[in-house]
Write a protein that holds these residues in place. Structure first.
Motif, short mmCIF file in Angstrom:
data_model
loop_
_atom_site.label_atom_id
_atom_site.label_comp_id
_atom_site.label_asym_id
_atom_site.label_seq_id
_atom_site.Cartn_x
_atom_site.Cartn_y
_atom_site.Cartn_z
N ASN A 67 0.83 -1.20 0.00
CA ASN A 67 0.00 0.00 0.00
C ASN A 67 0.87 1.26 0.00
O ASN A 67 1.73 1.42 0.87
N ILE A 68 0.61 2.13 -0.96
CA ILE A 68 1.42 3.34 -1.11
C ILE A 68 0.54 4.57 -0.88
O ILE A 68 -0.42 4.79 -1.63
N ALA A 69 0.85 5.37 0.12
CA ALA A 69 0.07 6.58 0.39
C ALA A 69 0.65 7.75 -0.39
O ALA A 69 1.82 8.09 -0.24
N LEU A 70 -0.19 8.34 -1.24
CA LEU A 70 0.22 9.51 -2.00
C LEU A 70 -0.55 10.72 -1.51
O LEU A 70 -1.75 10.62 -1.23
N PRO A 71 0.11 11.88 -1.42
CA PRO A 71 -0.62 13.09 -1.00
C PRO A 71 -1.47 13.63 -2.13
O PRO A 71 -0.98 13.84 -3.23
N THR A 73 -4.97 8.75 -13.27
CA THR A 73 -4.91 10.07 -13.91
C THR A 73 -6.27 10.49 -14.46
O THR A 73 -6.44 11.61 -14.91
N GLU A 74 -7.24 9.56 -14.44
CA GLU A 74 -8.58 9.93 -14.89
C GLU A 74 -9.26 10.80 -13.85
O GLU A 74 -8.96 10.71 -12.67
N LEU A 112 -10.48 6.97 -4.44
CA LEU A 112 -9.34 7.27 -3.56
C LEU A 112 -8.36 6.11 -3.48
O LEU A 112 -7.33 6.20 -2.82
N ILE A 113 -8.70 5.01 -4.14
CA ILE A 113 -7.84 3.83 -4.04
C ILE A 113 -7.71 3.19 -5.43
O ILE A 113 -8.72 3.03 -6.13
N TYR A 149 -2.42 2.25 -4.63
CA TYR A 149 -2.23 3.65 -4.25
C TYR A 149 -3.41 4.13 -3.41
O TYR A 149 -4.56 3.89 -3.77
N LEU A 150 -3.11 4.80 -2.32
CA LEU A 150 -4.15 5.43 -1.49
C LEU A 150 -3.95 6.94 -1.61
O LEU A 150 -2.84 7.43 -1.38
#
Ligand code: PRP
Ligand code: MG
Length: 205
Positions: free
Chosen positions: A3-7, A30-31, A36-37, A47-48
């Motif tokens: 799990n990767i948290a992106l701002p 990118t759409e 959110l996930i 990605y979160l």
């Protein structure tokens, strides 16, 4: 599954491009959507998209194994995490700013509006300057215009927000950039996957 948290927001977009470059694509991301996930089954990652100020807590608690977060957030809060890499992205400063023409009255407590309460307190206590800190959550630049504060402590990137609101930088406090961080337990048990991403990121920054 990693799990990767992106701002969410400006920094998140730049960060995602970096992950795309190292082969961790997720076209859906990118759409234009409210999701959110996002998952890349082939790479076994997810990605979160979280609020920039929440990345640290997601990673500390292990809800995310790794993440990308601004150094501003790491200076403001203490997290039990590993800071693995400076990504040289989202480069900006935390600065003190005031209305142009502002003259400080050193006899009075300085009224400081900011979302970086701890950073501001630390800075002014290092100067032995007494302050009243006013915690705001955004649009900090409004505070001196309305007489709510004398100065603000906030992020300055291009300087456009200050300029368009007739403010100027008085002092710089810290240089900021995005950091690649990891949960301590994940770093131990998913070491190979995390090290692999770290290595690839190193090659593109
Ligand atoms: C950030 C920051 C500044 C501005 C700096 O605000 O708080 O206001 O960006 O960028 P600039 O120097 O390139 O103009 P943001 O847009 O994130 O909004 P917020 O403070 O209302 O959350
Ligand atoms: Mg702002």
């Amino acid at each position: 599954m990693l799990n990767i948290a992106l701002p969410k927001g400006r920094l998140g977009d730049k960060t995602y491009s970096l992950f795309e470059k190292i082969g961790y694509k997720c076209d859906e991301l990118t759409e234009d959507s409210r999701k959110l996930i996002f998952e890349n089954k082939e790479k076994n990652i997810r990605y979160l998209l979280v609020k920039p100020s929440d990345v640290g807590i997601y990673v500390e608690k292990g809800a995310a194994d790794i993440g990308v977060v601004g150094k501003d957030i790491l200076l403001e809060n203490v997290y039990d995490i590993y800071e693995l890499l400076d990504l040289n992205l989202g480069i900006c400063k935390i600065s003190v700013a005031a209305l142009s023409g502002y003259k400080e009255d050193t006899e009075r407590k300085l009224r400081v509006a900011t979302k970086y309460v701890n950073t501001a307190k630390k800075y002014y206590s290092s100067l032995n300057r007494e302050t009243d800190i006013i915690k705001l959550n955004g649009s900090i630049e409004l505070a001196p215009i309305l007489g709510l504060s004398d100065v603000i402590v906030d992020i300055v990137e291009t300087g456009n927000t200050l300029k368009e609101n007739n403010l100027k930088v008085i002092n710089d406090i810290e240089e900021i950039s995005a950091r690649f961080i990891a949960n301590k337990t994940s770093y131990k048990f998913k070491n190979e996957e995390i090290k692999n991403i770290e290595k690839k990121l190193r090659e593109v920054i």
